[in-house]
Design a protein around this motif. Sequence first.
Motif, short mmCIF file in Angstrom:
data_model
loop_
_atom_site.label_atom_id
_atom_site.label_comp_id
_atom_site.label_asym_id
_atom_site.label_seq_id
_atom_site.Cartn_x
_atom_site.Cartn_y
_atom_site.Cartn_z
N GLU A 182 -5.68 13.00 -2.82
CA GLU A 182 -6.66 12.43 -1.89
C GLU A 182 -6.48 10.92 -1.74
OE1 GLU A 182 -8.68 13.80 0.37
OE2 GLU A 182 -7.54 15.55 -0.28
N THR A 183 -6.14 10.24 -2.83
CA THR A 183 -5.88 8.80 -2.74
C THR A 183 -4.70 8.54 -1.82
OG1 THR A 183 -6.77 8.44 -4.96
CG2 THR A 183 -5.33 6.73 -4.07
N LYS A 199 3.79 11.07 -5.76
CA LYS A 199 4.66 11.53 -6.84
C LYS A 199 3.83 12.13 -7.98
CE LYS A 199 8.01 9.75 -10.16
NZ LYS A 199 8.70 8.52 -10.63
N ASP A 200 2.75 11.43 -8.34
CA ASP A 200 1.87 11.93 -9.40
C ASP A 200 1.30 13.28 -9.02
OD1 ASP A 200 0.29 11.59 -11.91
OD2 ASP A 200 -1.39 11.64 -10.48
N TYR A 201 0.89 13.42 -7.76
CA TYR A 201 0.34 14.71 -7.32
C TYR A 201 1.37 15.82 -7.47
CZ TYR A 201 -0.86 18.50 -4.18
OH TYR A 201 -1.08 19.74 -3.66
N PHE A 202 2.60 15.59 -7.04
CA PHE A 202 3.61 16.64 -7.11
C PHE A 202 4.02 16.96 -8.54
CE2 PHE A 202 4.50 15.52 -2.55
CZ PHE A 202 4.10 16.75 -2.05
N LEU A 203 3.96 15.97 -9.43
CA LEU A 203 4.34 16.21 -10.82
C LEU A 203 3.21 16.82 -11.65
CD1 LEU A 203 6.39 12.96 -11.60
CD2 LEU A 203 7.27 15.28 -11.18
N THR A 204 1.97 16.45 -11.33
CA THR A 204 0.86 16.88 -12.19
C THR A 204 -0.18 17.73 -11.48
OG1 THR A 204 -0.49 14.93 -11.70
CG2 THR A 204 1.09 14.74 -13.53
N LEU A 253 0.83 -1.21 0.00
CA LEU A 253 0.00 0.00 0.00
C LEU A 253 0.86 1.26 0.00
CD1 LEU A 253 -2.91 -0.84 2.48
CD2 LEU A 253 -3.12 -0.26 0.05
N CYS A 254 1.95 1.23 0.74
CA CYS A 254 2.83 2.41 0.81
C CYS A 254 3.52 2.67 -0.53
CB CYS A 254 3.86 2.23 1.92
SG CYS A 254 3.13 2.38 3.57
N PHE A 255 3.91 1.61 -1.24
CA PHE A 255 4.46 1.80 -2.59
C PHE A 255 3.44 2.48 -3.49
CE2 PHE A 255 7.72 -1.59 -1.84
CZ PHE A 255 8.82 -0.87 -2.26
N TYR A 256 2.19 2.01 -3.42
CA TYR A 256 1.13 2.61 -4.23
C TYR A 256 0.89 4.06 -3.81
CZ TYR A 256 -3.40 3.24 -6.46
OH TYR A 256 -4.45 3.72 -7.21
N ALA A 257 0.86 4.32 -2.50
CA ALA A 257 0.65 5.68 -2.01
C ALA A 257 1.77 6.60 -2.48
CB ALA A 257 0.55 5.69 -0.49
N ASN A 266 -4.03 18.52 5.20
CA ASN A 266 -4.72 18.41 3.92
C ASN A 266 -3.83 18.72 2.73
OD1 ASN A 266 -7.24 17.68 4.99
ND2 ASN A 266 -7.68 19.81 5.49
N ASP A 267 -2.77 19.47 2.95
CA ASP A 267 -1.89 19.86 1.86
C ASP A 267 -0.71 18.90 1.68
OD1 ASP A 267 -3.43 22.12 1.28
OD2 ASP A 267 -2.43 23.24 2.88
N ILE A 268 -0.67 17.83 2.44
CA ILE A 268 0.41 16.83 2.49
C ILE A 268 1.80 17.49 2.47
CG2 ILE A 268 -0.99 14.91 1.63
CD1 ILE A 268 0.40 15.13 -1.06
N ASN A 269 1.96 18.43 3.36
CA ASN A 269 3.24 19.12 3.48
C ASN A 269 4.27 18.31 4.24
OD1 ASN A 269 2.47 21.47 2.12
ND2 ASN A 269 1.46 22.24 3.94
#
Length: 122
Positions: A47-48, A35-40, A26-30, A113-116
């Motif tokens: 949220e996922t 990474k996708d969030y920070f790139l795109t 699960l952590c690999f998927y998270a 909420n901002d995953i800082n």
Amino acid sequence: MNIEKRLKQIKNENIIWILYIGIILLCFYANNKEKDYFLTNNQNSKETYRRINIIVFIILIGVYSYFEKDAISSFQDKNKSKKEQEYDTLILLASTLVLISGLIYLYIIIQDNDINEEIAFS
């Protein structure tokens, strides 16, 4: 030592190891979602990532609670040598601190909420 009790503990610990394997996956998927969030800047990935981390830490708190319960039970058994009682005290302290740390991490994950903050289980 009660052999039957210890064998039951080993069986439960084997189940926990399987849970840890699932948590690692699960952590690999998270991490991929993060990474996708920070790139795109994909909000769905963000949220996922958060939801997966919440699930992971809820599971971990369950595991930590199992070890806490086991440590309390062992600590309350007074039919042990002084050295074993000392170890039981230290194990209870350690398991309590690990449980507290899991609760703190879960609080941070829910509030951030901002995953800082980088959150990783250990």
